[in-house]
Design an enzyme around this catalytic site. Structure first.
Site, PDB file in Angstrom:
ATOM      1  N   LYS A   1       1.006  -1.263  -0.187  1.00 38.42           N
ATOM      2  CA  LYS A   1      -0.244   0.058   0.015  1.00 38.42           C
ATOM      3  C   LYS A   1       0.749   1.255  -0.014  1.00 38.42           C
ATOM      4  CE  LYS A   1      -2.159  -0.987   4.007  1.00 38.42           C
ATOM      5  NZ  LYS A   1      -1.612  -2.346   3.821  1.00 38.42           N
ATOM      6  N   THR A   2       1.888   1.245   0.882  1.00 36.95           N
ATOM      7  CA  THR A   2       2.739   2.268   1.082  1.00 36.95           C
ATOM      8  C   THR A   2       3.530   2.552  -0.382  1.00 36.95           C
ATOM      9  OG1 THR A   2       2.588   2.100   3.475  1.00 36.95           O
ATOM     10  CG2 THR A   2       4.525   3.478   2.347  1.00 36.95           C
TER      11      THR A   2
ATOM     12  N   ASP B   1      -2.031   7.770   3.584  1.00 37.81           N
ATOM     13  CA  ASP B   1      -1.596   6.266   4.312  1.00 37.81           C
ATOM     14  C   ASP B   1      -2.140   6.117   5.669  1.00 37.81           C
ATOM     15  OD1 ASP B   1      -0.282   3.975   4.139  1.00 37.81           O
ATOM     16  OD2 ASP B   1       1.814   4.768   4.392  1.00 37.81           O
ATOM     17  N   GLU B   2      -2.338   4.774   5.809  1.00 40.17           N
ATOM     18  CA  GLU B   2      -2.985   4.395   7.139  1.00 40.17           C
ATOM     19  C   GLU B   2      -4.178   4.920   7.500  1.00 40.17           C
ATOM     20  OE1 GLU B   2      -1.197   2.174   8.747  1.00 40.17           O
ATOM     21  OE2 GLU B   2       0.970   2.289   8.524  1.00 40.17           O
TER      22      GLU B   2
ATOM     23  N   GLN C   1      -5.387  -3.191  10.725  1.00 37.54           N
ATOM     24  CA  GLN C   1      -4.523  -2.345  11.766  1.00 37.54           C
ATOM     25  C   GLN C   1      -4.872  -1.034  12.033  1.00 37.54           C
ATOM     26  OE1 GLN C   1      -0.490  -2.589   9.593  1.00 37.54           O
ATOM     27  NE2 GLN C   1      -1.472  -3.411   7.776  1.00 37.54           N
TER      28      GLN C   1
ATOM     29  N   ARG D   1       5.414  -6.749  10.967  1.00 37.74           N
ATOM     30  CA  ARG D   1       6.379  -5.921  10.793  1.00 37.74           C
ATOM     31  C   ARG D   1       7.804  -6.756  10.334  1.00 37.74           C
ATOM     32  NH1 ARG D   1       4.273  -2.613   9.018  1.00 37.74           N
ATOM     33  NH2 ARG D   1       2.408  -4.212   9.382  1.00 37.74           N
TER      34      ARG D   1
HETATM   35  P1  ATP Z   1       1.655  -1.945   6.036  1.00 36.10           P
HETATM   36  O1  ATP Z   1       0.247  -2.540   6.204  1.00 36.10           O
HETATM   37  O2  ATP Z   1       2.390  -2.947   6.833  1.00 36.10           O
HETATM   38  O3  ATP Z   1       1.825  -0.480   6.096  1.00 36.10           O
HETATM   39  P2  ATP Z   1       2.096  -1.966   3.149  1.00 36.10           P
HETATM   40  O4  ATP Z   1       0.749  -2.563   2.519  1.00 36.10           O
HETATM   41  O5  ATP Z   1       1.894  -0.401   3.163  1.00 36.10           O
HETATM   42  O6  ATP Z   1       2.162  -2.517   4.549  1.00 36.10           O
HETATM   43  P3  ATP Z   1       4.808  -1.753   2.023  1.00 36.10           P
HETATM   44  O7  ATP Z   1       5.280  -1.314   2.962  1.00 36.10           O
HETATM   45  O8  ATP Z   1       4.330  -0.810   0.855  1.00 36.10           O
HETATM   46  O9  ATP Z   1       3.413  -2.442   2.412  1.00 36.10           O
HETATM   47  O10 ATP Z   1       5.401  -2.925   1.285  1.00 36.10           O
HETATM   48  C1  ATP Z   1       5.713  -3.901   1.848  1.00 36.10           C
HETATM   49  C2  ATP Z   1       7.077  -4.624   1.357  1.00 36.10           C
HETATM   50  O11 ATP Z   1       6.845  -5.457   0.149  1.00 36.10           O
HETATM   51  C3  ATP Z   1       8.112  -3.384   1.014  1.00 36.10           C
HETATM   52  O12 ATP Z   1       9.569  -3.934   1.381  1.00 36.10           O
HETATM   53  C4  ATP Z   1       7.957  -3.343  -0.403  1.00 36.10           C
HETATM   54  O13 ATP Z   1       9.091  -2.569  -0.900  1.00 36.10           O
HETATM   55  C5  ATP Z   1       7.762  -4.563  -0.876  1.00 36.10           C
HETATM   56  N1  ATP Z   1       6.823  -4.649  -2.081  1.00 36.10           N
HETATM   57  C6  ATP Z   1       5.652  -4.206  -2.357  1.00 36.10           C
HETATM   58  N2  ATP Z   1       5.185  -4.348  -3.614  1.00 36.10           N
HETATM   59  C7  ATP Z   1       6.095  -5.173  -4.057  1.00 36.10           C
HETATM   60  C8  ATP Z   1       6.251  -5.694  -5.600  1.00 36.10           C
HETATM   61  N3  ATP Z   1       5.284  -5.411  -6.562  1.00 36.10           N
HETATM   62  N4  ATP Z   1       7.363  -6.157  -6.007  1.00 36.10           N
HETATM   63  C9  ATP Z   1       8.333  -6.356  -4.921  1.00 36.10           C
HETATM   64  N5  ATP Z   1       8.156  -5.943  -3.796  1.00 36.10           N
HETATM   65  C10 ATP Z   1       7.259  -5.294  -3.198  1.00 36.10           C
HETATM   66 MG    MG Z   2       2.319   0.997   4.875  1.00 35.30          MG
END
Ligand code: ATP
Ligand code: MG
Length: 779
Positions: free
Chosen positions: A59-60, A247-248, A278, A632
């Protein structure tokens, strides 16, 4: 394209020079590697968009890439985008990620930050519309409580029955719901002092105005009111913020939601990403329902779901999913692990669960694990210790200091909440804003100047009647015979000194030097040096650290603004290789290869308070916190609990957290600590599956008994890096001409001349300077 017609005043100088925004790296480069859903979320730039997805699904990453895409394809200038997240650390990381994609094109990315920092920036610009001066102070919880205490006293309310802390939390709660005093439902007024709640809230707001201050909740409330009362100004912001990214989103409260909705009314280009599982800020007024309302408030909103987790190994994800599945109220979603998440030795990535004798054994084991990770080529910064409550940090800090493991505490204003830091900041605040009565009260007699409570109460009552601040009023009172003797002398000296320091600042004295001067001339350093307690040296070290931190800012105002906003200030420099210690709440959105989750015991986690106060709702929020914690981890998650805790100085037996029972057996390894050198012959008694761990009767097992017998035989290794524990400067008289020293700001140099506490030093890089001895160390 509209960027061409945008107001040139908003461009940064280098952008204007190049006439056209510089292009980012090629589009394909940053879109590369995104999955189709992620790509869609990045490319759907126009109109409202909600991305609802589980932890680690990107997402981030989507949000950051989207920001880069919007700027990179010249849909908007960096300054025409507004990006909001929850913690300063998350904001920093997002900025870094976006800038790495954008390069030069990202210059001027000004509106990326937390709700607090952005609303504070906006409020500074239009403070007069909220009845404030632009120099307003942002007060923290400590000052809030102090203010509530005064109001309770003045209103003759029984402070034992109705505590200042309770009043402050009620006011916070109302502000989270965007309720100004006249909007608080009358029945809620009865929650405090038989109906006096609203009156107290009104007085509180009036006092803040006189103090030229606001609390955190006010930042948003003032913004909302300013926007609502000044449609033309709101229109300007609509034109300004072409794209809004959040975000969040699951953790927004009503005030944040209203603020976003007002701003998004213009372009409608709002993209929110979040995960209902979350949502961990219910206790601060977060409303998961905001997610559900999104589609109602923004008709035609596009919703995208992401299901592939890129962060964690399958064991980690399965453990997290199993725990969260015990929650009844969820939207529910699927998550699967990408093939590329696997690490070489998949079994090694099973979630480790360990039971230990007590907190010391727990911190020792974790420290050893970190050392072992580092000895195998890992770095300290790969590791994070995530605690439920900040008191848990101390054991780790002490252990790490002893072993010389570099670490920093993130989250919570821990460092800046220390008494000596608050005192120093209060001096600086008073210099910046003479109306800051809370700062005045804090330091007027610190160090002691013979000003007792009676004199202060007199001044306060004058100030209340007159409506002017203590600092303005005191010199007038001193012209009379109202205050006499030592108190009069003390107050005169205090006022004179503050004026003198303010003049120095106006005349160009660097703010770091000013801080050193204040600490020295006020007698503060002297007070600590005379203090024989072991904490005194730590407090002096903390003050040095404060001055060091100030050096990172151009001005006093910039520094104070930063302090008021940093909830996740670090004690070490950014980017250093350090283990991170933080609360689970502060860890949201972040990730590490190795995550330690200590203290999984009933009453610690889930926390007793949240169960007592919110029952099942509280328990579910705690469980979401457990989900946040486990997710995490990228490669290794270590969960631990102990059998004995010292709580309020007394030893108590404690039970493992119910969340331990909720872990799936096949993905968890319950580890025996046999052979672990820290406990001679130690064996936790835990071998086998997590099922055994769940068995509370295990505490009577022979392993536990053995552990018990061996308790107290703790590691007696000497600290590896003794300098970490030793005192530093040894006091001003210890400096001789010719001594080589180190100064936090100016670096290395040699003492050329001494004069009491002042040293003239020839610095290797910055030439000859006069500095105060307390702030240099012999090398
Ligand atoms: P959270 O809910 O904990 O905030 P999130 O959904 O925001 O998580 P991110 O932090 O954006 O997730 O991504 C998690 C990890 O996965 C990061 O290290 C990111 O670089 C990697 N990632 C995300 N998308 C891809 C992708 N398409 N290919 C490879 N790595 C990815
Ligand atoms: Mg995130």
């Amino acid at each position: 394209m509209f960027w061409m017609s945008s107001n040139p005043n908003r461009m940064s100088i280098s952008q204007m020079a190049s006439a056209k925004p510089p292009a980012a790296k090629s589009e394909a480069e940053y879109l590369d590697g995104l999955n189709p859903e992620q790509r869609e979320a990045v490319l759907t730039t126009e109109g409202p968009l909600l991305v609802l997805a589980g932890a680690g699904t990107g997402k981030t990453r989507v949000l950051t890439t989207r920001l880069a895409h919007i700027i990179g394809t010249r849909l908007a200038w960096p300054s025409q985008t507004l990006t909001v997240t929850f913690t300063n650390k998350a904001a920093r990381e997002m900025r870094e990620r976006a800038l790495s994609m954008l390069g030069e094109a990202g210059e001027g990315l000004r509106w990326l930050g937390t709700f607090h920092s952005i609303s504070a920036q906006i409020l500074r610009k239009h403070a007069e519309l909220a009845g404030l001066k632009s120099t307003f102070t942002i007060i923290d919880t400590d000052d809030q409580i102090r203010l509530c205490k005064q109001i309770i006293q003045a209103e003759n309310i029984d402070p034992k029955r109705w505590t200042p802390r309770y009043l402050a939390s009620l006011i916070d709660g109302w502000k989270n719901r965007a309720l100004v005093p006249n909007k608080v439902p009358p029945e809620e007024a009865h929650q405090f002092a038989d109906g006096k709640g609203i009156t107290c809230y009104q007085i509180y707001q009036a006092r803040l105005k006189v103090l030229n201050a606001c609390d955190f909740g006010d930042l948003l409330i003032h913004n909302i009111q300013i926007f609502q009362n000044n449609p033309d100004l709101l229109k300007e912001y609509h034109d300004k913020f072409r794209y809004i990214l959040v975000d969040e989103y699951q953790d927004t409260n009503v005030a944040q939601y209203l603020w976003l909705r007002l701003l998004a009314q213009g372009s409608q280009n709002i993209c929110c990403v979040g995960d209902d599982d979350q949502s961990i800020y219910g206790w601060r007024g977060a409303e998961v329902d905001n997610i559900l309302r999104f589609e109602k408030d923004f008709p035609g909103a596009h919703v995208i779901r992401l299901e592939k987790n890129y962060r964690s190994t399958k064991h980690i994800l399965a453990a997290a999913s199993s725990v969260i599945s015990h929650n009844k109220s969820r939207l529910g979603k699927t998550l699967y692990v990408g093939d590329d998440n696997a690490i070489d030795d998949i079994d090694a990535s099973k979630v480790k669960v360990r039971g230990l004798w007590d907190g010391e054994a727990e911190s020792r084991l974790i420290a050893d694990d970190i050392e072992s990770w580092v000895s195998k080529g890992g770095s300290h910064e790969d590791c994070a210790v995530l605690v439920r409550a900040s008191w848990q940090m101390r054991a780790f800090e002490e252990r790490f200091i002893m072993l010389g493991i570099p670490y920093r505490v993130i989250g919570g204003p821990r460092f800046f909440e220390r008494a000596e830091i608050r005192d120093a900041l209060a001096y600086l605040r008073l210099i910046r804003s003479p109306d800051d009565d809370l700062a005045f009260e804090r330091v007027v007699n610190q160090p002691k100047r013979g000003i007792g409570n009676t004199s202060l109460a007199k001044l306060q009552s004058y100030a209340r009647e007159d409506g002017r601040s203590l600092f303005v009023l005191t010199p007038m009172v001193l012209q009379t015979d109202e205050i006499k003797g030592g108190a009069k002398r003390g107050l005169t000296q205090f006022i004179d000194q503050i004026n003198l320091w303010r003049d120095k600042l106006t005349n160009g004295m660097p703010h770091t030097e000013l801080a050193e001067t204040i600490l020295e001339e006020s007698g503060y350093t002297d007070m600590l040096q005379k203090d024989r307690s072991p904490q005194a040296q730590t407090r002096l070290d903390n003050l040095k650290e404060l001055v060091r931190a100030m050096g990172e800012f151009d001005s006093l105002a910039g520094f104070l603004e930063h302090i008021e906003l940093v909830m996740d200030a670090s004690t070490g420099g950014a980017g250093e290789d350090q283990v991170q210690i933080l609360t689970l709440h502060g860890a949201k959105g972040l990730e590490w290869p190795v995550v330690f989750l200590p203290g999984w015991e009933e009453e610690v986690f889930p926390s007793r308070r949240s169960l007592d106060e919110s029952g099942m709702k509280g328990l579910e929020e705690e469980r979401r916190l457990a989900y946040v914690g486990i997710t995490r981890a990228r490669q290794h998650a270590y969960i631990s609990f102990v059998a004995n805790r010292q709580i309020y100085g007394r030893w108590q037996s404690v039970l493992p957290s119910r969340f331990v029972d909720e872990l799936p057996h096949e993905h968890v390894e319950a580890v025996s600590e046999t052979g672990y050198s820290g406990i001679p012959g130690g064996d936790t008694g835990f071998t086998g599956t997590v099922e055994d761990l769940g068995e509370r009767s295990n505490y009577k097992s022979p392993g536990w008994q053995r552990l018990k017998e061996n308790a107290g035989k703790f590691d007696t290794r000497p600290p590896r890096d003794a300098t970490n524990l030793s005192a530093t400067s040894g006091g001003p008289s210890g400096f001789k001409v010719g001594t080589r020293i180190f100064h936090d700001k100016f670096g290395y140099g040699r003492v050329a001349h001494t004069e009491g506490n002042k040293l003239t030093v020839d610095f290797e890089k910055s030439g000859r300077k006069k500095v105060i001895a307390t702030f240099v160390q012999p090398v």
